[in-house]
Design an enzyme around this catalytic site. Structure first.
Site, PDB file in Angstrom:
ATOM      1  N   ARG A  94      -7.487  -0.549  -6.767  1.00  0.00           N
ATOM      2  CA  ARG A  94      -7.882   0.458  -5.766  1.00  0.00           C
ATOM      3  C   ARG A  94      -8.172   1.771  -6.503  1.00  0.00           C
ATOM      4  NH1 ARG A  94      -4.290   1.089  -0.480  1.00  0.00           N
ATOM      5  NH2 ARG A  94      -6.219   1.967   0.358  1.00  0.00           N
ATOM      6  N   GLN A  97      -1.642   2.324  10.026  1.00  0.00           N
ATOM      7  CA  GLN A  97      -0.372   2.432   9.285  1.00  0.00           C
ATOM      8  C   GLN A  97       0.681   3.215  10.070  1.00  0.00           C
ATOM      9  OE1 GLN A  97      -3.410   2.933   7.995  1.00  0.00           O
ATOM     10  NE2 GLN A  97      -3.508   2.527   5.803  1.00  0.00           N
ATOM     11  N   ASP A 151      -2.141  10.648  -1.860  1.00  0.00           N
ATOM     12  CA  ASP A 151      -2.586   9.587  -2.781  1.00  0.00           C
ATOM     13  C   ASP A 151      -3.013  10.158  -4.123  1.00  0.00           C
ATOM     14  OD1 ASP A 151      -3.039   8.530   0.119  1.00  0.00           O
ATOM     15  OD2 ASP A 151      -2.842   6.794  -1.211  1.00  0.00           O
ATOM     16  N   ASN A 164      -5.448  12.215   0.988  1.00  0.00           N
ATOM     17  CA  ASN A 164      -4.507  11.384   1.744  1.00  0.00           C
ATOM     18  C   ASN A 164      -5.326  10.599   2.770  1.00  0.00           C
ATOM     19  OD1 ASN A 164      -1.729  10.586   2.220  1.00  0.00           O
ATOM     20  ND2 ASN A 164      -1.883  11.637   4.170  1.00  0.00           N
ATOM     21  N   ARG A 172       0.853  -1.187   0.000  1.00  0.00           N
ATOM     22  CA  ARG A 172       0.000   0.000   0.000  1.00  0.00           C
ATOM     23  C   ARG A 172       0.885   1.230   0.000  1.00  0.00           C
ATOM     24  NH1 ARG A 172       2.425   1.908   3.766  1.00  0.00           N
ATOM     25  NH2 ARG A 172       0.911   3.582   3.745  1.00  0.00           N
ATOM     26  N   GLY A 173       0.239   2.414  -0.123  1.00  0.00           N
ATOM     27  CA  GLY A 173       1.014   3.647  -0.289  1.00  0.00           C
ATOM     28  C   GLY A 173       1.102   3.917  -1.793  1.00  0.00           C
TER      29      GLY A 173
HETATM   30  O1  MRU Z   1      -4.489   3.017   2.324  1.00  0.00           O
HETATM   31  P1  MRU Z   1      -3.027   3.302   2.164  1.00  0.00           P
HETATM   32  O2  MRU Z   1      -2.203   2.792   3.283  1.00  0.00           O
HETATM   33  O3  MRU Z   1      -2.533   2.857   0.809  1.00  0.00           O
HETATM   34  O4  MRU Z   1      -2.938   4.874   2.182  1.00  0.00           O
HETATM   35  C1  MRU Z   1      -1.701   5.492   2.079  1.00  0.00           C
HETATM   36  C2  MRU Z   1      -1.737   6.897   2.482  1.00  0.00           C
HETATM   37  O5  MRU Z   1      -2.740   7.549   2.500  1.00  0.00           O
HETATM   38  C3  MRU Z   1      -0.457   7.465   2.880  1.00  0.00           C
HETATM   39  O6  MRU Z   1      -0.634   8.493   3.777  1.00  0.00           O
HETATM   40  C4  MRU Z   1       0.415   7.950   1.870  1.00  0.00           C
HETATM   41  O7  MRU Z   1       0.936   9.122   2.197  1.00  0.00           O
HETATM   42  C5  MRU Z   1       0.295   8.053   0.498  1.00  0.00           C
HETATM   43  S1  MRU Z   1       1.611   7.153  -0.108  1.00  0.00           S
HETATM   44  C6  MRU Z   1       3.139   7.833   0.223  1.00  0.00           C
END
Ligand code: MRU
Length: 351
Positions: free
Chosen positions: A88, A195, A236, A246, A45-46
């Protein structure tokens, strides 16, 4: 150390982020469906890490197409890209990576299928290396915004685990430390998937960067007390006007930061900027299953049949953002102009 994602013997290897920090388990994937499903299940993820995984999944999918007629290859390749693209909805790096692989295919259609497959594989591997370099460059730009002896609040995980390595928000923090600034981090736990608690603390502790974990509802308390000097988060998807999606809870942190005069920075590669999306209203917000809200691991923390709501992201309006840190520098002011310039510059640099 650890690797978030690697290409090994024509397979994709990922650290399983659903079981960290209790277990350090690496999973190996040899087909595109499993790679896309790993994205859906948050094994990886990320936003930037999702982009690299998508590219690698597509490359594996293409390698798996048996040598058949050209139009059949094209049909199957399209199916692989569509399946991957649906893993996603919010992180635009997924669409960005899929479109980059599709463009490469279109530009090289005249080559043999063997040559096309080799090119797709090379591109996916290069995207991983590129992402690490971009994070390091972005980190160096962002480090300039971090004062000496800073306490930095971050939300979710925008670290090495959310990218191919080094991180975006945590990349800025790593670069500030490498530049000799004395930094410490406050990490929001980031309910419901935790996370911040599970991943950000784990990777910062591995790097010996001082970190204090707090519950999400403590951020305002520490800002009001003057403990937090600056907030840095990842993204994101960033709309053309700077509105930024985000992890859920980021918007509340940004409003608190404004109220308490704490600078609030977003750190992300230009591949996270979606110029096709004029503002935050156009950003699709992923709704996830309520089980992630009422359970921590396998343990229920609420009545099993309670009604839940679970938007996985929120949008922080641009007016709360002090600056957007990318590999091209720190965008400020009228984001519609400054971000567009940065995206175009990054594309030109690549060509
Ligand atoms: O649901 P996730 O864990 O994929 O979401 C990730 C985020 O929102 C993070 O904060 C992130 O900053 C984006 S990726 C560097």
């Amino acid at each position: 150390m650890f690797e978030t994602i690697e290409w090994k013997d024509d397979k994709v290897v990922m650290i399983d982020q659903t079981v960290l920090p209790e277990k350090e388990v690496y999973l190996t994937f040899d087909n595109y469906k499993d790679v896309a499903d790993a994205i859906t299940k948050l094994i990886i993820r990320g936003a930037p890490a999702i982009g690299v995984a998508a590219a690698m999944g597509i490359a594996i999918g293409a390698l798996g197409i048996s040598e058949i007629k050209r139009d059949e290859f094209e049909k199957q390749f399209k199916g692989i890209c569509d399946y991957t693209n649906n893993a996603r909805p919010t992180a635009v790096n997924l669409r960005w990576a899929v479109e980059r692989m599709q463009k490469l295919y279109e530009e090289n259609k005249h080559l043999s299928l063997g040559e096309i497959k080799a090119l797709l594989k090379k591109e996916a591997i290069e995207m991983r290396e590129e992402d690490i370099e971009i994070c390091k460059t972005l980190g160096r730009h962002g480090a300039k915004a971090i004062p000496q002896n800073a306490c930095i609040l971050t939300h979710c995980n925008a670290g090495a685990l959310a990218t191919a390595g080094y991180g975006t928000a945590l990349g800025v923090i790593r670069a500030a430390q490498e530049a000799g600034k004395n930094v410490e981090v406050y990490s929001d736990e980031t309910r419901p998937f935790l996370q911040g608690a599970r991943l950000t603390t784990w990777e910062l502790m591995k790097d010996n960067i001082p970190v204090t974990m707090i519950c999400d509802n403590m951020a305002g308390y520490f800002m009001k007390k003057g403990k937090i000097d600056v907030v840095v988060v990842g993204a994101d998807r960033i709309a053309a006007n700077g509105d930024t999606a985000n992890k859920i809870g980021t918007y509340s942190v940004a409003v608190l930061a404004k109220e308490n005069n704490v600078p609030f920075y977003v750190a992300a590669p230009t591949s996270t900027v979606d110029l096709r999306c004029p503002d935050g209203d156009g950003i699709p917000i992923e709704e996830r299953h309520g089980d992630e809200v009422i359970k921590i691991g396998n343990h229920y923390i609420a009545p099993r049949d309670v009604k839940t709501a679970y938007p996985a992201f929120d949008v922080t309006p641009a007016k709360y953002i002090t600056g957007i840190i990318t590999e091209e520098g720190i965008a400020k002011g009228d984001y519609t102009k400054t971000l567009k310039k940065m995206v175009e510059k990054a594309q030109a640099d690549k060509e």
